[in-house]
Write an enzyme that holds these catalytic residues in place. Structure first.
Site, PDB file in Angstrom:
ATOM      1  N   ASP A  30       0.841  -1.194   0.000  1.00 32.35           N
ATOM      2  CA  ASP A  30       0.000   0.000   0.000  1.00 32.35           C
ATOM      3  C   ASP A  30       0.880   1.249   0.000  1.00 32.35           C
ATOM      4  O   ASP A  30       2.055   1.203   0.382  1.00 32.35           O
ATOM      5  CB  ASP A  30      -0.905  -0.017   1.229  1.00 32.35           C
ATOM      6  CG  ASP A  30      -2.172   0.801   1.045  1.00 32.35           C
ATOM      7  OD1 ASP A  30      -2.321   1.434  -0.016  1.00 32.35           O
ATOM      8  OD2 ASP A  30      -3.009   0.803   1.965  1.00 32.35           O
ATOM      9  N   HIS A  62      -7.614  -0.834  -9.716  1.00 29.32           N
ATOM     10  CA  HIS A  62      -7.541   0.162  -8.657  1.00 29.32           C
ATOM     11  C   HIS A  62      -6.479   1.214  -8.975  1.00 29.32           C
ATOM     12  O   HIS A  62      -6.714   2.421  -8.787  1.00 29.32           O
ATOM     13  CB  HIS A  62      -7.225  -0.530  -7.326  1.00 29.32           C
ATOM     14  CG  HIS A  62      -7.152   0.396  -6.163  1.00 29.32           C
ATOM     15  ND1 HIS A  62      -8.273   1.006  -5.623  1.00 29.32           N
ATOM     16  CD2 HIS A  62      -6.082   0.856  -5.431  1.00 29.32           C
ATOM     17  CE1 HIS A  62      -7.901   1.775  -4.605  1.00 29.32           C
ATOM     18  NE2 HIS A  62      -6.587   1.710  -4.472  1.00 29.32           N
TER      19      HIS A  62
END
Length: 319
Positions: A151, A224
């Site tokens: 992330d 994404h």
């Protein structure tokens, strides 16, 4: 930052190993607001007092305020781009809006420091606020999220991070401040982990092990990484993420706490539109087939100098 721009809060500090996110509402009485204003002048001292116990643990606390309480606490003017969180709904996908007057983003490399600071803060605010959401987050392996991918890969750093997160002369009364959006996502890990890794990689747009972005020839436009890439005038607009994972395995709760800082809410709001509605509409982020947002709030983070000064600012003050 240049000498004539107020020092930001700890927005651009490195991602730590632990964090506590507190979202609270302020009570209706005048003395509730008075307590909060007084507390604003105490935050920096509390962080210093507790942080000296472990100087290398990087303790910090970023404080932000929501649209509904801003003028009640501090009067006019108000930050130019501060408004209630914008809900996004498309089919069964829903970026919900939930209450929040104050955000406290507490970070350190040791959870005990986060816990102590949160405890001291709540003692100062006792009776004046009600905590409506509390999340204890942790860094998961090599900065991976709960679905197993690295992330915050595209975070800007150094001066670039400051330029993408700090308000400038476009809103002179609030220079050095930032906007921050928080959302708590819960994941259906059983369904997600049943997917082949190759399918997961197409949904995210990156290789799971190496974190290398997929080649444009194979990366879907609904991935994404595609939908959260924002450009203005041909240049990419970055946000600064400090996401953390959280969970309770015994209750089958597995989540990611999204927290994104920016100079204006606009790029984060555009990302949410792209994810939930789609770009074009219908071409939505397939991670939402396995994840749902259960909170959503927007806050303004004043500069460190302004946060300290708010203790003496009356609601009737301003221009």
């Amino acid at each position: 930052m240049s000498d004539d721009i107020p020092e930001p809060q700890a927005v651009c500090h490195p991602i730590t190993r632990s964090a506590i996110f507190l979202v609270a509402t302020v009570g209706p009485e005048k003395d509730h607001a008075d307590t909060v204003r007084s507390w604003c002048g105490d935050v920096a001292a509390l962080v210093r007092a507790i942080g000296t116990r472990a100087p290398v643990a990087n303790l910090s606390c970023v404080v932000g305020f929501g649209s509904d309480v801003c003028e009640r606490l501090f009067g006019a003017p108000r930050p130019a781009s501060l408004h209630p969180f914008k809900e996004v709904r498309a089919d069964d996908r829903h970026a919900v809006s939930t209450p929040g007057d104050i955000l406290m983003h507490i970070r350190a490399d040791h959870m005990d420091l986060c816990f102590e600071l949160a405890s001291q803060i709540m003692e100062k605010l006792d009776g004046a606020v009600t905590v409506v959401d509390e999340v204890h987050g942790f860094r998961y392996f090599d900065l991976r999220d709960m679905v197993g991918f690295v992330d915050c890969t595209e975070n800007p750093s150094g001066r670039a991070a400051e330029s993408f997160t700090s308000v400038g002369s476009e809103d002179a009364d609030f220079e050095g401040g930032s906007y921050v959006i928080v959302q708590k996502y819960l994941h259906d890990l059983k369904a997600w982990n049943a997917l082949p890794v190759e399918k997961q990689e197409l949904i995210i747009g990156r290789k799971k092990l190496s974190d290398v972005e997929l080649d444009a020839s194979v990366k879907p436009s609904s991935s994404h990484s595609s939908l959260t890439t924002i450009e203005e005038d041909g240049k990419e607009v970055k946000i600064l993420r400090h996401n953390m994972v959280f969970g309770r395995p015994g209750s089958a709760e597995f989540g990611t706490y999204f927290i994104g800082y920016a100079r204006t809410p606009k790029p984060i709001e555009q990302m949410m539109d792209n994810m939930f509605i789609g770009r074009p509409p219908g071409n939505y982020d397939r991670i939402l087939d396995y994840s749902r947002a259960v909170t959503g709030s927007l806050f303004f983070v004043p500069s460190a100098e302004l946060l300290d000064d708010l203790a003496d600012r009356e609601p009737s003050a301003g221009k």
